[in-house]
Design a protein around this motif. Structure first.
Motif, PDB file in Angstrom:
ATOM      1  N   UNK A 118       0.851  -1.182   0.000  1.00  0.00           N
ATOM      2  CA  UNK A 118       0.000   0.000   0.000  1.00  0.00           C
ATOM      3  C   UNK A 118       0.891   1.238   0.000  1.00  0.00           C
ATOM      4  N   UNK A 119       0.638   2.161  -0.915  1.00  0.00           N
ATOM      5  CA  UNK A 119       1.356   3.435  -0.919  1.00  0.00           C
ATOM      6  C   UNK A 119       0.654   4.357   0.065  1.00  0.00           C
ATOM      7  N   UNK A 120       1.354   4.745   1.108  1.00  0.00           N
ATOM      8  CA  UNK A 120       0.789   5.560   2.171  1.00  0.00           C
ATOM      9  C   UNK A 120       1.396   6.960   2.094  1.00  0.00           C
ATOM     10  N   UNK A 121       0.556   7.950   2.225  1.00  0.00           N
ATOM     11  CA  UNK A 121       1.016   9.338   2.244  1.00  0.00           C
ATOM     12  C   UNK A 121       1.002   9.818   3.701  1.00  0.00           C
ATOM     13  N   UNK A 122       2.160  10.247   4.185  1.00  0.00           N
ATOM     14  CA  UNK A 122       2.304  10.705   5.565  1.00  0.00           C
ATOM     15  C   UNK A 122       2.387  12.223   5.554  1.00  0.00           C
ATOM     16  N   UNK A 123       1.508  12.845   6.306  1.00  0.00           N
ATOM     17  CA  UNK A 123       1.459  14.302   6.374  1.00  0.00           C
ATOM     18  C   UNK A 123       1.317  14.767   7.810  1.00  0.00           C
ATOM     19  N   UNK A 124       1.056  16.039   7.977  1.00  0.00           N
ATOM     20  CA  UNK A 124       0.916  16.602   9.312  1.00  0.00           C
ATOM     21  C   UNK A 124       0.051  17.849   9.271  1.00  0.00           C
ATOM     22  N   UNK A 125      -0.566  18.131  10.401  1.00  0.00           N
ATOM     23  CA  UNK A 125      -1.227  19.417  10.629  1.00  0.00           C
ATOM     24  C   UNK A 125      -0.386  20.152  11.663  1.00  0.00           C
ATOM     25  N   UNK A 126       0.066  21.333  11.310  1.00  0.00           N
ATOM     26  CA  UNK A 126       0.923  22.120  12.188  1.00  0.00           C
ATOM     27  C   UNK A 126       0.113  23.316  12.675  1.00  0.00           C
ATOM     28  N   UNK A 127       0.022  23.446  13.996  1.00  0.00           N
ATOM     29  CA  UNK A 127      -0.742  24.540  14.596  1.00  0.00           C
ATOM     30  C   UNK A 127       0.212  25.598  15.143  1.00  0.00           C
ATOM     31  N   UNK A 128      -0.073  26.870  14.853  1.00  0.00           N
ATOM     32  CA  UNK A 128       0.772  27.971  15.300  1.00  0.00           C
ATOM     33  C   UNK A 128       0.084  28.840  16.323  1.00  0.00           C
ATOM     34  N   UNK A 129       0.893  29.617  17.051  1.00  0.00           N
ATOM     35  CA  UNK A 129       0.348  30.515  18.079  1.00  0.00           C
ATOM     36  C   UNK A 129      -0.442  31.664  17.466  1.00  0.00           C
ATOM     37  N   UNK A 130      -0.307  31.848  16.153  1.00  0.00           N
ATOM     38  CA  UNK A 130      -1.092  32.885  15.477  1.00  0.00           C
ATOM     39  C   UNK A 130      -2.498  32.400  15.138  1.00  0.00           C
ATOM     40  N   UNK A 131      -2.834  31.197  15.588  1.00  0.00           N
ATOM     41  CA  UNK A 131      -4.169  30.651  15.344  1.00  0.00           C
ATOM     42  C   UNK A 131      -4.287  29.880  14.047  1.00  0.00           C
ATOM     43  N   UNK A 132      -3.192  29.698  13.338  1.00  0.00           N
ATOM     44  CA  UNK A 132      -3.255  29.009  12.047  1.00  0.00           C
ATOM     45  C   UNK A 132      -3.151  27.502  12.215  1.00  0.00           C
ATOM     46  N   UNK A 133      -3.847  26.792  11.339  1.00  0.00           N
ATOM     47  CA  UNK A 133      -3.738  25.338  11.211  1.00  0.00           C
ATOM     48  C   UNK A 133      -3.217  25.088   9.804  1.00  0.00           C
ATOM     49  N   UNK A 134      -2.035  24.534   9.691  1.00  0.00           N
ATOM     50  CA  UNK A 134      -1.342  24.445   8.419  1.00  0.00           C
ATOM     51  C   UNK A 134      -1.138  22.995   8.010  1.00  0.00           C
ATOM     52  N   UNK A 135      -1.499  22.680   6.780  1.00  0.00           N
ATOM     53  CA  UNK A 135      -1.310  21.334   6.256  1.00  0.00           C
ATOM     54  C   UNK A 135       0.081  21.229   5.657  1.00  0.00           C
ATOM     55  N   UNK A 136       0.840  20.241   6.137  1.00  0.00           N
ATOM     56  CA  UNK A 136       2.218  20.070   5.666  1.00  0.00           C
ATOM     57  C   UNK A 136       2.232  19.276   4.371  1.00  0.00           C
ATOM     58  N   UNK A 137       3.285  19.476   3.578  1.00  0.00           N
ATOM     59  CA  UNK A 137       3.497  18.651   2.396  1.00  0.00           C
ATOM     60  C   UNK A 137       3.711  17.203   2.807  1.00  0.00           C
ATOM     61  N   UNK A 138       3.220  16.271   2.006  1.00  0.00           N
ATOM     62  CA  UNK A 138       3.237  14.856   2.369  1.00  0.00           C
ATOM     63  C   UNK A 138       4.456  14.134   1.793  1.00  0.00           C
ATOM     64  N   UNK A 139       4.796  13.024   2.451  1.00  0.00           N
ATOM     65  CA  UNK A 139       5.862  12.144   1.977  1.00  0.00           C
ATOM     66  C   UNK A 139       5.268  10.766   1.752  1.00  0.00           C
TER      67      UNK A 139
END
Length: 175
Positions: A118-139
Motif C-alpha cells: 500500500x502506498x501511504x502518504x504521511x502528512x501533518x497538521x501544524x498549529x501555530x500561536x497565530x491561530x493558524x492550522x497548516x497542512x504540511x506537504x506529504x511524503x
C-alpha cells in the motif's frame, strides 16, 4: 500569513512490523514578519489517492514539549524530529486468522487481509500561536504486508503446538 511545513521520511518503503521504523521530520518555515510558536503537530496518514480514509498509525508525537525549540523566527525554519512513524501491523494481516471475542466465542477477524503493498502518504497538521492550522506537504511510504501462515501450520503462530503440526512432526520422525 500561515506557516509552511513539509514532512520527510528516511525510508521510502518498509515492511509492516519492521524494526527500526521509518523516521519522520517536519520542517516548518515562517514567512511572517514576527516569530510564531508551533503549539502542536498532528501526524496523519492515508492511502495514496484517498484523502478521506485514514490509516491506523501508532501515535507519533513530534518533540514540541518543554525544553524544545518551538519558536520559528521571522523568515526562518526549524525542524522537528526525527521521530518514528509506525503504520500497519503484520499481526492481523492473515485472513485465515480467527480472533475470539471475549463476550462470546464466535470467531471474528477484526482486520481483513491487507493488500500486499500500500502506498501511504504521511502528512501533518501544524498549529501555530497565530491561530493558524497548516497542512504540511506529504511524503510517500510504500508499506508491504507479508502475512504469516495460517494458525496451526508450520511457521504459524502455534508452530508445533498445533495438532496438525504435532502429528506431521511425529509421523515424519522430526519429534
Amino acid at each position: 500569513m500561515a506557516l509552511q511545513a513539509n514532512v520527510t521520511l528516511n525510508y521510502s518503503a518498509y515492511t509492516a512490523g519492521q524494526s527500526p521504523a521509518p523516521m519522520a521530520t517536519v520542517t516548518v518555515y515562517n514567512p511572517n514578519a514576527s516569530a510564531v510558536v508551533v503549539t502542536s503537530i498532528n501526524m496523519l496518514a492515508h492511502p495514496f489517492g484517498s484523502t478521506a480514509q485514514a490509516l491506523p498509525m501508532s501515535p507519533s508525537v513530534p518533540p514540541t514539549g518543554p525544553g524544545m525549540t518551538v519558536s520559528v523566527p521571522t523568515l526562518s525554519s526549524i525542524t522537528f524530529g526525527p521521530f518514528p512513524i509506525v503504520i500497519g501491523s503484520a499481526a492481523n494481516v492473515n485472513s485465515f486468522q480467527a480472533v475470539n471475542q471475549t463476550s462470546n466465542l464466535n470467531p471474528i477477524n477484526p482486520q481483513g487481509s491487507q493488500p500486499p503493498q500500500t502506498q501511504v502518504m504521511v502528512g501533518a497538521l501544524v498549529y501555530g500561536s497565530d491561530g493558524s492550522a497548516n497542512t504540511a506537504g506529504e511524503a510517500g511510504l510504500l508499506v508491504s504486508y507479508y502475512p504469516a501462515p495460517p494458525l496451526g501450520y508450520q511457521g504459524g503462530f502455534l508452530q508445533f503446538n498445533g495438532p496438525n503440526n504435532l502429528i506431521t512432526g511425529a509421523l515424519a520422525g522430526i519429534l
